[in-house]
Scaffold this motif. Structure first.
Motif, PDB file in Angstrom:
ATOM      1  N   GLU A   8       7.950-100.393  52.445  1.00 22.83           N
ATOM      2  CA  GLU A   8       9.047-101.467  52.952  1.00 22.83           C
ATOM      3  C   GLU A   8       8.213-102.833  53.145  1.00 22.83           C
ATOM      4  O   GLU A   8       9.043-103.784  52.670  1.00 22.83           O
ATOM      5  CB  GLU A   8       9.568-100.884  54.521  1.00 22.83           C
ATOM      6  N   ARG A  65       7.796-104.313  49.040  1.00 22.93           N
ATOM      7  CA  ARG A  65       8.892-104.362  47.918  1.00 22.93           C
ATOM      8  C   ARG A  65       9.730-105.529  48.265  1.00 22.93           C
ATOM      9  O   ARG A  65      10.630-105.810  47.648  1.00 22.93           O
ATOM     10  CB  ARG A  65      10.197-103.102  48.185  1.00 22.93           C
ATOM     11  N   ILE A  66       9.367-106.142  49.469  1.00 20.89           N
ATOM     12  CA  ILE A  66      10.659-107.427  49.597  1.00 20.89           C
ATOM     13  C   ILE A  66      10.025-108.620  48.697  1.00 20.89           C
ATOM     14  O   ILE A  66       9.103-108.567  48.243  1.00 20.89           O
ATOM     15  CB  ILE A  66      10.088-107.804  51.195  1.00 20.89           C
ATOM     16  N   ASN A  67      11.069-109.377  48.856  1.00 19.95           N
ATOM     17  CA  ASN A  67      11.070-110.337  47.860  1.00 19.95           C
ATOM     18  C   ASN A  67      10.132-111.513  48.311  1.00 19.95           C
ATOM     19  O   ASN A  67       9.933-111.865  49.378  1.00 19.95           O
ATOM     20  CB  ASN A  67      12.491-111.266  47.638  1.00 19.95           C
ATOM     21  N   ALA A 113       6.527-110.833  48.439  1.00 29.37           N
ATOM     22  CA  ALA A 113       5.477-110.107  49.212  1.00 29.37           C
ATOM     23  C   ALA A 113       4.310-110.413  48.635  1.00 29.37           C
ATOM     24  O   ALA A 113       4.061-110.520  47.146  1.00 29.37           O
ATOM     25  CB  ALA A 113       5.721-108.492  49.148  1.00 29.37           C
ATOM     26  N   ARG A 162      12.525-102.979  44.291  1.00 25.72           N
ATOM     27  CA  ARG A 162      11.928-104.212  44.605  1.00 25.72           C
ATOM     28  C   ARG A 162      13.122-105.127  45.018  1.00 25.72           C
ATOM     29  O   ARG A 162      14.253-105.082  44.301  1.00 25.72           O
ATOM     30  CB  ARG A 162      11.032-105.082  43.747  1.00 25.72           C
ATOM     31  N   GLU A 163      13.104-105.820  46.031  1.00 25.49           N
ATOM     32  CA  GLU A 163      14.140-106.900  46.423  1.00 25.49           C
ATOM     33  C   GLU A 163      14.001-108.119  45.446  1.00 25.49           C
ATOM     34  O   GLU A 163      12.846-108.457  45.130  1.00 25.49           O
ATOM     35  CB  GLU A 163      14.103-107.286  47.932  1.00 25.49           C
ATOM     36  N   LYS A 164      15.019-108.702  44.920  1.00 26.10           N
ATOM     37  CA  LYS A 164      15.159-109.783  44.174  1.00 26.10           C
ATOM     38  C   LYS A 164      16.316-110.606  44.506  1.00 26.10           C
ATOM     39  O   LYS A 164      17.304-110.085  44.713  1.00 26.10           O
ATOM     40  CB  LYS A 164      14.897-109.442  42.648  1.00 26.10           C
TER      41      LYS A 164
END
Length: 145
Positions: free
Chosen positions: A66, A69-71, A73, A136-138
């Motif tokens: 968590e 994986r954030i945009n 990071a 992953r967040e993008k």
């Protein structure tokens, strides 16, 4: 000579004497059964400690995923978060090795955590490895696929 009449003991009165051949039978039975009961209790507690370590490793891997994986990071954010999670648990679970990011997929963040639980059984040192992953967040502009 007069014979005394045979009297029965009153309910709740004295118990009849044990025969000589039965003396110590209960002590021997207890000496045989007690180690087996104690070993069974020890195994139940050990199984609980192993289960706890598995759950802790999985939760640490999820926490690390968590965070990683954030945009935007920072590199190593997931590993740091997983390590901090395990450190908060105290002495019941120890990290066997530092959490590691798995795979080279740029769209997927995967993290592996290896821990060693407390053991009550001597000469047994199991390690437990759990992994978690998430996309992953993008940032995607509106109207883009």
């Amino acid at each position: 000579m007069t014979r005394r009449p045979h009297r029965r003991p009153a309910p709740g009165g004295p118990l009849p004497r044990a025969r000589r051949s039965d003396r110590g039978a209960m002590t021997i039975s207890l000496a045989i059964v007690f180690p087996a009961v104690l070993f069974t209790i020890l195994l139940v507690v050990q199984a609980g400690l192993w289960w706890y370590a598995e759950q802790a490793a999985l939760a640490a891997a999820r926490e690390g995923v968590e965070a990683g994986r954030i945009n935007g990071a920072q590199p190593g954010a997931g590993e740091e978060r997983a390590t901090a999670f395990i450190d908060r648990l105290g002495d019941l679970v120890r990290l066997q090795q530092q959490p590691q990011q798995l795979g080279g997929d740029p769209d997927l963040y995967q993290l592996s955590v290896t821990v060693r639980p407390v053991t009550l059984v001597p000469f047994v040192n199991p390690t437990i490895t759990k992994s978690a992953g998430a996309p992953r967040e993008k940032f995607v502009a509106p109207g883009q696929p």
